[in-house]
Design a protein around this motif. Structure first.
Motif, mmCIF file in Angstrom:
data_model
loop_
_atom_site.group_PDB
_atom_site.id
_atom_site.type_symbol
_atom_site.label_atom_id
_atom_site.label_comp_id
_atom_site.label_asym_id
_atom_site.label_seq_id
_atom_site.Cartn_x
_atom_site.Cartn_y
_atom_site.Cartn_z
ATOM 1 N N SER A 1 121.495 16.568 99.216
ATOM 2 C CA SER A 1 122.368 15.461 99.609
ATOM 3 C C SER A 1 123.491 15.228 98.616
ATOM 4 C CB SER A 1 121.558 14.166 99.753
ATOM 5 O OG SER A 1 120.980 13.823 98.503
ATOM 6 N N GLY A 2 123.358 15.783 97.407
ATOM 7 C CA GLY A 2 124.387 15.609 96.398
ATOM 8 C C GLY A 2 125.248 16.846 96.286
ATOM 9 N N GLN A 3 125.180 17.487 95.091
ATOM 10 C CA GLN A 3 125.990 18.676 94.871
ATOM 11 C C GLN A 3 125.463 19.881 95.643
ATOM 12 O OE1 GLN A 3 125.809 19.756 90.779
ATOM 13 N NE2 GLN A 3 123.580 19.546 90.637
ATOM 14 N N GLY A 4 124.250 19.752 96.262
ATOM 15 C CA GLY A 4 123.725 20.850 97.063
ATOM 16 C C GLY A 4 124.421 21.024 98.393
ATOM 17 N N GLU A 5 125.290 20.073 98.743
ATOM 18 C CA GLU A 5 126.018 20.217 99.988
ATOM 19 C C GLU A 5 126.953 21.420 99.969
ATOM 20 O OE1 GLU A 5 128.036 16.592 100.606
ATOM 21 O OE2 GLU A 5 126.224 15.425 101.015
ATOM 22 N N ALA A 6 127.362 21.819 98.760
ATOM 23 C CA ALA A 6 128.248 22.982 98.669
ATOM 24 C C ALA A 6 127.536 24.274 99.023
ATOM 25 C CB ALA A 6 128.840 23.077 97.252
ATOM 26 N N ALA B 1 106.083 14.401 89.216
ATOM 27 C CA ALA B 1 107.086 15.445 89.003
ATOM 28 C C ALA B 1 108.086 15.497 90.153
ATOM 29 C CB ALA B 1 106.391 16.798 88.835
ATOM 30 N N LEU B 2 107.586 15.354 91.407
ATOM 31 C CA LEU B 2 108.495 15.370 92.555
ATOM 32 C C LEU B 2 109.422 14.159 92.549
ATOM 33 C CD1 LEU B 2 106.010 16.592 95.310
ATOM 34 C CD2 LEU B 2 107.874 17.888 94.278
ATOM 35 N N ARG B 3 108.897 13.014 92.162
ATOM 36 C CA ARG B 3 109.746 11.815 92.070
ATOM 37 C C ARG B 3 110.814 11.994 90.993
ATOM 38 N NH1 ARG B 3 106.081 6.766 91.114
ATOM 39 N NH2 ARG B 3 108.155 5.800 91.074
ATOM 40 N N GLY B 4 110.447 12.611 89.881
ATOM 41 C CA GLY B 4 111.437 12.846 88.829
ATOM 42 C C GLY B 4 112.523 13.822 89.258
ATOM 43 N N ILE B 5 112.110 14.878 89.967
ATOM 44 C CA ILE B 5 113.104 15.856 90.428
ATOM 45 C C ILE B 5 114.049 15.222 91.444
ATOM 46 C CG2 ILE B 5 113.375 17.983 91.746
ATOM 47 C CD1 ILE B 5 110.855 19.013 90.422
ATOM 48 N N SER B 6 113.501 14.398 92.340
ATOM 49 C CA SER B 6 114.367 13.752 93.329
ATOM 50 C C SER B 6 115.317 12.747 92.686
ATOM 51 C CB SER B 6 113.508 13.055 94.385
ATOM 52 O OG SER B 6 112.712 12.041 93.774
ATOM 53 N N LYS B 7 114.910 12.127 91.588
ATOM 54 C CA LYS B 7 115.793 11.156 90.935
ATOM 55 C C LYS B 7 116.899 11.853 90.150
ATOM 56 C CE LYS B 7 115.909 7.164 87.897
ATOM 57 N NZ LYS B 7 115.150 6.148 87.139
ATOM 58 N N PHE B 8 116.564 12.918 89.438
ATOM 59 C CA PHE B 8 117.555 13.618 88.626
ATOM 60 C C PHE B 8 118.062 14.891 89.323
ATOM 61 C CE2 PHE B 8 114.629 11.539 85.574
ATOM 62 C CZ PHE B 8 115.517 10.623 85.050
ATOM 63 N N ALA B 9 118.049 14.869 90.667
ATOM 64 C CA ALA B 9 118.440 16.077 91.405
ATOM 65 C C ALA B 9 119.902 16.421 91.191
ATOM 66 C CB ALA B 9 118.159 15.879 92.893
ATOM 67 N N HIS B 10 120.755 15.408 90.979
ATOM 68 C CA HIS B 10 122.182 15.679 90.823
ATOM 69 C C HIS B 10 122.498 16.345 89.484
ATOM 70 C CE1 HIS B 10 121.533 12.026 88.543
ATOM 71 N NE2 HIS B 10 122.737 12.155 87.993
ATOM 72 N N LEU B 11 121.524 16.406 88.582
ATOM 73 C CA LEU B 11 121.744 17.009 87.267
ATOM 74 C C LEU B 11 121.173 18.425 87.184
ATOM 75 C CD1 LEU B 11 120.835 13.912 85.049
ATOM 76 C CD2 LEU B 11 123.112 14.686 85.741
ATOM 77 N N ILE B 12 120.532 18.896 88.243
ATOM 78 C CA ILE B 12 119.949 20.236 88.208
ATOM 79 C C ILE B 12 121.046 21.268 88.431
ATOM 80 C CG2 ILE B 12 118.258 21.764 89.284
ATOM 81 C CD1 ILE B 12 116.656 19.347 90.088
ATOM 82 N N SER C 1 121.668 11.280 108.722
ATOM 83 C CA SER C 1 122.871 10.649 108.160
ATOM 84 C C SER C 1 124.096 11.465 108.551
ATOM 85 C CB SER C 1 122.761 10.556 106.640
ATOM 86 O OG SER C 1 122.702 11.853 106.069
ATOM 87 N N PRO C 2 125.277 10.854 108.648
ATOM 88 C CA PRO C 2 126.481 11.620 109.025
ATOM 89 C C PRO C 2 126.810 12.726 108.036
ATOM 90 C CG PRO C 2 126.855 9.263 109.255
ATOM 91 C CD PRO C 2 125.537 9.419 108.563
ATOM 92 N N ARG C 3 126.450 12.541 106.750
ATOM 93 C CA ARG C 3 126.787 13.565 105.767
ATOM 94 C C ARG C 3 126.025 14.845 106.021
ATOM 95 N NH1 ARG C 3 126.180 11.861 99.598
ATOM 96 N NH2 ARG C 3 127.808 10.427 100.315
ATOM 97 N N SER C 4 124.755 14.737 106.412
ATOM 98 C CA SER C 4 123.941 15.935 106.591
ATOM 99 C C SER C 4 124.012 16.484 108.015
ATOM 100 C CB SER C 4 122.484 15.630 106.226
ATOM 101 O OG SER C 4 121.990 14.582 107.059
ATOM 102 N N SER C 5 124.159 15.582 108.996
ATOM 103 C CA SER C 5 124.148 16.043 110.387
ATOM 104 C C SER C 5 125.529 16.176 111.003
ATOM 105 C CB SER C 5 123.329 15.071 111.249
ATOM 106 O OG SER C 5 123.906 13.769 111.194
ATOM 107 N N GLY C 6 126.542 15.823 110.260
ATOM 108 C CA GLY C 6 127.894 15.902 110.811
ATOM 109 C C GLY C 6 128.246 14.627 111.554
#
Length: 808
Positions: free
Chosen positions: A636-641, A570-581, A699-704
Motif C-alpha cells: 500500500s506504500g512504496q510497494g505500489e511501484a 513480528a508481523l505487526r512490526g513488519i506491517s508498521k514499519f513496512a514503508h522503511l523496508i 480502496s481506490p488506491r489498490s483497486s483503481g
C-alpha cells in the motif's frame, strides 16, 4: 735621652730576611756541633712562644735579626704588654686543636666475635681459640668499678675493648619490668541500652609473657606492634564522624526499634548533606552505601555484623533518590594519559577528582543492585525498581548498557508478572524519550541477542515494546535543512577532474592548508559537542542501524521452521514499519507470507477428535489474517511501484471469512498479559484485522477507480452470510461495508431485488474463489432475516436501510 733629639742614621741595608733565613738554615748541622740547647721544631712545641727579653741565650737562639733586636732594645718598653699574654692560649687555634685531638685519639679496633682460628695458627686441633682480646683489658679492677667517675688510663684509652665510664653504671631493667607488671590503664566506656555512657575505671594491664622476658629484641618488637593493633581508625564510611555514631554501633544495637530509628535519622541527615554539597560528599556517599550492605565490617570491628532488611531497603532507596538529584547532565569518561599528565588549575583538578570518585561510588551501587537481583534475595524487587528508575531518569549517564542488560535479562523468562510489566514499561519509556537513538540501538541489540540465545522461547509480549521505536517519523529526516544532500566526490575523482581542468567541489589545498582545515574541523566538532545538540545525520545513521537489527530479528522469526508465539508481534512490526523496508526484499517477503498462510491453513480432512475452531484454530486464523494484512500493508506504500499480483492474498481473505463467522472470539482482542501505562492500543481483534484488510483491498488506491464487480459481489454475499452469526458490533460493520460497496458499484443493486433475472451460472457458496463462485446467481436474502429476526435494533435498522437502498 740625648739621642732622642738627634736623627739616627739608617743602617746599611742587609740582605732580605727570607734569604738570611735560608742561608742560616743551609749550614750543615751535625750531632757534634749541635748544642744540647738546640732549637726545637715548631711541631714539637706545646705552644707558640711570645717574643720578648729573656736573656742573652734567648736572644742568641731567637730568630730576630740585629735590626729587630735593636729596635726591641730601643722601644722595648712599648712591648711590655706581651708579657701579660697567655703563652699557652695562643696555641689553642682551631687547626692546632684538631691536630692535637687526632694525635691523642685512641684507635679502636673492631671487635669481631667468630669461632674461626687465627690466620697465623698452624695447629688445627688446638682447643684454645684466640679471640684477639687481651685478658687484662677484659678484667676491670674493683677500684675502677667503685670510682666510676675517674678517667681511663692512657693504656685503656688506646685499647678498643676498654669500658667507658657510662658503661660501668648498672642497668635497672628489673625495676622497669616490675613497673610494667603493675601498670594500670583507663578502661573503655560502656554505652547502655538507654543511651547513657558509663565509665569502667582503671584496669591492670596484662603482664608480659615469658618469651618477652627472655629476649630484649622480642620485647621491643612487641612494643612496636602494640600501637598498630590498638590505633585502628575507622574511615568516614564506617567510623564515628561529625557527631554521628559509627555504623557498627547503629546496626549492632540490641533494640530493634532503636536500631531502625537510629539508621533512619543518620540516613536522612546524610542525604541532606549530600544534596546540599555534592562535590564534597564522596565519603558520605560511601557511608550511605555501607547501610545497604548485608554484612558490615570496619577496621576496629573486623567481625561482620548482620544488617536489618528494613535498613537495607531504606538505604537503597535513599541512594536512588540522591543519585537522581546529583547525577550531572553529561557522561563522565575516563581521563587519557595525556590529560592526566597535563597541568590544570586547582578547580579543574578538584572537579576531575570528584567525577572519577563519583563514578566509582555509582558503579559500586549498581553492582550491589545487580548482585541482589541475580541472587533473588529479599531486596530483588527493590533492586529491580531502582534499576528501572535509573534507566528511565538518567539514560544519558554512565553504565546505561549495564542497566538495560539487567532489564532485558529479566524479560528472558517465559512467565509474566509485575516485574515484567515494570521492565516493559521502562523499555517503552526509553524508546519514546530517546532523542539521539543510541539507547534504542543498544536495547535492540540486547533484545536481538537474548531472543536468539533463547531460541525464540520467550514471552510474546517482549517484542511489543519494539512497536514504540521512533523510526517511522524520524528516519526520513534529511541531514541538513538548508541544502539538499549531494553525493560527495572522492579525493581521487576530484583530482582527476582537476587535472582535466574541470571544476570540482573540492579545491586543491596545499599541505599547510589541509592541516589548517583539519584543525578547524576538530574545533568545529568540539563546539558541536559543547552545544549538546542532536546531530540529524548521526541520528539518521543510528536509526538505520536500529532498523537493520529490527528487520533481521523479524525476518528470522518469519523464516523459523516451526511456528513461534513471537510471530504475531513480528508481523505487526513488519506491517508498521513496512514503508522503511527495502523494495528489493518485497518479493521474497511476499513469498514467505504465502508460505505462512498455507502452513496455518486447516487440513481438508481433519480428524473427528480434533477441534477445528478451538483456541488453536482461532490462533491459526489470527496468524493468517496477520499475514494477509501485512502483505497488503507492504504494497500500500512504496510497494505500489512494483507489479505484484495480490490475487492469492485476496482469495485467502475471501476463504477465511466463513471460518471467522463461526468463531466465538471475533470481537475479543487477543489475551495480553502486559499492562501498559502509556495508553497504547491493544492488539487488534479478528474483526478489526478483517475489515482492515477489506478496506485495503477495495480502496481506490489498490483497486483503481472502479473495483471488479464480481469481486465486490462475492465479498458482499459472504459478509452477509457471516453477519448472521456475528455479534451486533461486527454485524453492523459488515452491513456498513456492504452498503459502501453497493454505492461504489451500481451492478450490485441487482442483488438487492428478488426479481427473476438471467445470470451466468449458479451461486456456489462453498467455493473459496470469488471469481468462480458466480455471486450474481443469488440475492441478498440475508437482509430480510436480519431486519426481521435479529435481537439488536441497530442491526435491524441497518439491514432495513440497506434493503431499501436507492441511488440518488
Amino acid at each position: 735621652m740625648a739621642l732622642k733629639g738627634k736623627k739616627r742614621t739608617a743602617p746599611a741595608a742587609p740582605a732580605p730576611s727570607k734569604k738570611r733565613k735560608l742561608q742560616a738554615n743551609s749550614k750543615p748541622r751535625t750531632g757534634t756541633t749541635q748544642s744540647k740547647k738546640g732549637k726545637e721544631r715548631a711541631a714539637d712545641r706545646g705552644y707558640i712562644e711570645v717574643p720578648g727579653n729573656h736573656g742573652d741565650a734567648d736572644i742568641e737562639n731567637s730568630d730576630l735579626s740585629e735590626e729587630d733586636a735593636g729596635l726591641l732594645e730601643e722601644f722595648g718598653d712599648g712591648a711590655g704588654f706581651l708579657n701579660t699574654l697567655d703563652r699557652k692560649g695562643i696555641s689553642t687555634s682551631k687547626k692546632e686543636t684538631e691536630r692535637l685531638k687526632r694525635l691523642n685519639k685512641p684507635v679502636r679496633k673492631p671487635n669481631v666475635h667468630d669461632d674461626l682460628p687465627s690466620i697465623d695458627s698452624h695447629d688445627e686441633d688446638e682447643e684454645a681459640w684466640s679471640s684477639g682480646i687481651d685478658d687484662d683489658a677484659d678484667t676491670i679492677s674493683q677500684s675502677s668499678v667503685d670510682d666510676g667517675e675517674q678517667e681511663l688510663s692512657s693504656e685503656d684509652d688506646l685499647n678498643s675493648d676498654a669500658e667507658m665510664s657510662y658503661e660501668r653504671v648498672p642497668r635497672k631493667v628489673q625495676e622497669s619490668r616490675e613497673a610494667k607488671t603493675d601498670r594500670q590503664i583507663q578502661g573503655l566506656p560502656i554505652k547502655s541500652a538507654d543511651g547513657r555512657i558509663h565509665s569502667t575505671g582503671m584496669k591492670i594491664a596484662a603482664p608480659p609473657s615469658s618469651d618477652e622476658e627472655g629476649s630484649d629484641t622480642d620485647e621491643s618488637a612487641e612494643e612496636q606492634e602494640m600501637p598498630v593493633e590498638v590505633n585502628r581508625i575507622d574511615d568516614v564510611a564506617t567510623g564515628a564522624r561529625f557527631g554521628r555514631p559509627a555504623v557498627i554501633d547503629v546496626v549492632g544495637n540490641k533494640s530493634r526499634t532503636a536500631r531502625i530509628q537510629g539508621a533512619k535519622d543518620q540516613i536522612a541527615s546524610i542525604c541532606q548533606e549530600i544534596i546540599a554539597e555534592p562535590e564534597n560528599s564522596l565519603g558520605l556517599l560511601r557511608r550511605l552505601h555501607t547501610f545497604s550492605l548485608d554484612k558490615i565490617t570496619s577496621p576496629s570491628h573486623p567481625e561482620p555484623v548482620l544488617n536489618n532488611i528494613i535498613i537495607r531497603k531504606l538505604a537503597t532507596l535513599s541512594q536512588l533518590a540522591v543519585f537522581k538529584d546529583i547525577i550531572p547532565g553529561y557522561r563522565i569518561r575516563a581521563l587519557t594519559d595525556k590529560e592526566k599528565a597535563e597541568k590544570v588549575s586547582q578547580m579543574v583538578a578538584r572537579t576531575r577528582e570528584w567525577e572519577q570518585g563519583f563514578v566509582l561510588v555509582y558503579q559500586n551501587y549498581l553492582r550491589s543492585l545487580e548482585t541482589e537481583l541475580k541472587a533473588k534475595s529479599e531486596l530483588a524487587e527493590v533492586a529491580l525498581k531502582c534499576i528501572c528508575t535509573l534507566a528511565t531518569e538518567v539514560t544519558h549517564f554512565n553504565f546505561r548498557t549495564n542497566l538495560i542488560t539487567c532489564i532485558v535479562a529479566r524479560l528472558s523468562k517465559k512467565s509474566w508478572d509485575e516485574a515484567s510489566n515494570l521492565c516493559m514499561n521502562t523499555l517503552i519509556s526509553i524508546f519514546r524519550e530517546d532523542q539521539t537513538g543510541t539507547p534504542s540501538l543498544e536495547a535492540v541489540q540486547l533484545l536481538n541477542r537474548m531472543i536468539k540465545e533463547r531460541h525464540f522461547n520467550v514471552h510474546p509480549e517482549v517484542l511489543t515494546c519494539l512497536l514504540h521505536l521512533r523510526l517511522k517519523t524520524e528516519l526520513n529526516v534529511r541531514a541538513s535543512d538548508s541544502k539538499v544532500d549531494k553525493n560527495i566526490q572522492s579525493k581521487g575523482k576530484a583530482a582527476a577532474r582537476r587535472a582535466k581542468g574541470k571544476p570540482t567541489e573540492q579545491p586543491h589545498l596545499s599541505k599547510k592548508a589541509q592541516k589548517v582545515l583539519k584543525e578547524r574541523k576538530e574545533i568545529e566538532r568540539e563546539m558541536r559537542d559543547a552545544e549538546a545538540e542532536v546531530d540529524k545525520e548521526e541520528r539518521a545513521n543510528t536509526h538505520t542501524e536500529t532498523l537493520k537489527l529490527l528487520f533481521v530479528l523479524y525476518f528470522r522469526i518469519l523464516k523459523h521452521p516451526r511456528p513461534t508465539p513471537l510471530l504475531p508481534a513480528a508481523l505487526r512490526g513488519i506491517s508498521k514499519f513496512a514503508h522503511l523496508i527495502n523494495i528489493d526484499f518485497f518479493k521474497d517477503l511476499m513469498q514467505v507470507l504465502k508460505d505462512l498462510i498455507l502452513r496455518d491453513a486447516p487440513e481438508e480432512n481433519p480428524s473427528d477428535d480434533s477441534e477445528p475452531f478451538g483456541v488453536d484454530a482461532t490462533t491459526a486464523i489470527r496468524h493468517r489474517l496477520l499475514c494477509i494484512v501485512t502483505a497488503f500493508e507492504l504494497l500500500s506504500g512504496q510497494g505500489e511501484a512494483l507489479n505484484i499480483d495480490l490475487t492469492d492474498f485476496v482469495n485467502h481473505l475471501y476463504a477465511i471469512i466463513l471460518p471467522i463467522s463461526i468463531s466465538m472470539q471475533v470481537d475479543a482482542p487477543p489475551p495480553s498479559a502486559f499492562v501498559s501505562k502509556f495508553g497504547s492500543s491493544k492488539p487488534a481483534s479478528i474483526a478489526d484485522m478483517l475489515f482492515r484488510a477489506l478496506n485495503i483491498v477495495f480502496s481506490p488506491r489498490s483497486s483503481g477507480n472502479t473495483a471488479i464487480h464480481w469481486r465486490s459481489a462475492a465479498f458482499s454475499k459472504r459478509l452477509l452470510i457471516a453477519s448472521l452469526n456475528w455479534p451486533p458490533s461486527s454485524a453492523l460493520r459488515a452491513l456498513e461495508f456492504v452498503e459502501s460497496l453497493v454505492a461504489k458499484d451500481p451492478k450490485l443493486e441487482a442483488l438487492l431485488s428478488t426479481e427473476d433475472r438471467r445470470v451466468d451460472g449458479i451461486y456456489l457458496p462453498d467455493v473459496d474463489d470469488p471469481q468462480l463462485c458466480h455471486p450474481f446467481g443469488t440475492s441478498f436474502w440475508e437482509l430480510s432475516l436480519l431486519q426481521q429476526h435479529h435481537y439488536d435494533s441497530r442491526v435491524r435498522d441497518a439491514a432495513r436501510s440497506l434493503s431499501n437502498y436507492t441511488r440518488s
